[in-house]
Design a protein around this motif. Structure first.
Motif: not given
Length: 268
Positions: A193-215
């Protein structure tokens, strides 16, 4: 619509959908808007400037002193004194670079409510360096103060300590929470029940699938601390809800340029 209701509606939109246009690429000033005008980070002045710029959010950091005062500062030390082991009266003997004293949470939130129709207060509860339990108690006192000031609907909470966020969720089912550490998938944070992920941009570049998963899972997407134009462009193109930056003026320029380019393409 009054300010509280307006912000409440905005937070509901963010909590329910991460693809709504109203929240894509919203600017969060990291420790307030301080850099361009050489203001102290986490000062009342940097908060005021973020609000005057009509930014979507202004981030700040909370610690609890030895005598239980909640104060705003990024580092664990202020003027070489460990905040958690020092009384408030000893800390405020030393001024910030613009002459302000170290602000309390009460003072900071009170200022954040003034003449503010746009800017979300993004409250980072710092993990305690003394004990996990102390950090959780600091979180509870922070939420209590913000509720007493009737600012809970214009505030969201972020932390590197997952247990702090879970503690806040126990006492406030409606609070918007974002996790900072970067070691959990959007599906994992949703399950707690955590509303969001607020990660360093390098994390999302390493895990681009998390962008789609979050949406897909209606999890808020935020990222820090994005200061270079090329990184800003990458985040903008991926339509994050928030972009946290030390360079809000530059990010405004990049967003305007991207918008103008898109409008030009649409017309042609």
């Amino acid at each position: 619509m009054n300010v509280t209701k307006k912000f409440g509606a905005f937070l509901i939109v963010l909590a329910v959908t991460s693809s709504c246009n109203v929240s894509n690429n919203a600017i969060v000033a990291h420790r307030g808007a301080w850099k361009k005008n050489n203001l102290p980070e986490n000062s009342i002045a940097s908060l005021r400037h973020a609000i005057d710029l009509k930014l979507a959010g202004s981030e700040f950091d909370v610690w609890r002193t030895a005598d239980d005062s909640l104060v705003i500062n990024h580092d664990a030390h202020f003027n070489k004194m460990p905040i958690e082991e020092t009384n408030y009266e000893d800390l405020i003997k030393f001024k910030l670079s613009n002459g302000e004293k170290l602000p309390t949470l009460h003072e900071y939130i009170s200022e954040g409510k003034k003449n503010n129709k746009h800017t979300l207060l993004v409250c980072e509860v710092k993990p305690s360096e003394l004990s996990k339990e102390r950090g959780k108690k600091t979180a509870l006192k922070t939420v209590e103060t913000i509720k007493k000031l009737k600012a809970d609907k214009i505030t969201c909470y972020i932390s590197f300590d997952y247990e702090i966020l879970k503690q806040i969720r126990e006492v406030d089912q409606k609070a918007v929470l974002q996790y900072l550490e970067g070691n959990k998938s959007p599906k994992e944070v949703k399950s707690d029940k955590i509303s969001g992920v607020d990660y360093h941009f390098s994390v999302f570049k390493k895990h681009p699938e998390w962008i789609k998963e979050a949406k897909e899972n209606h999890i808020i997407l935020n990222t820090w601390t994005v200061n270079e134009a090329s990184d800003m462009d990458w985040i903008i193109d991926h339509k994050f809800n928030y972009i946290t930056t030390n360079e809000p003026e530059l990010l405004k320029e990049r967003l305007k340029e991207k918008s103008n380019l898109l409008n030009f393409k649409n017309k042609n």
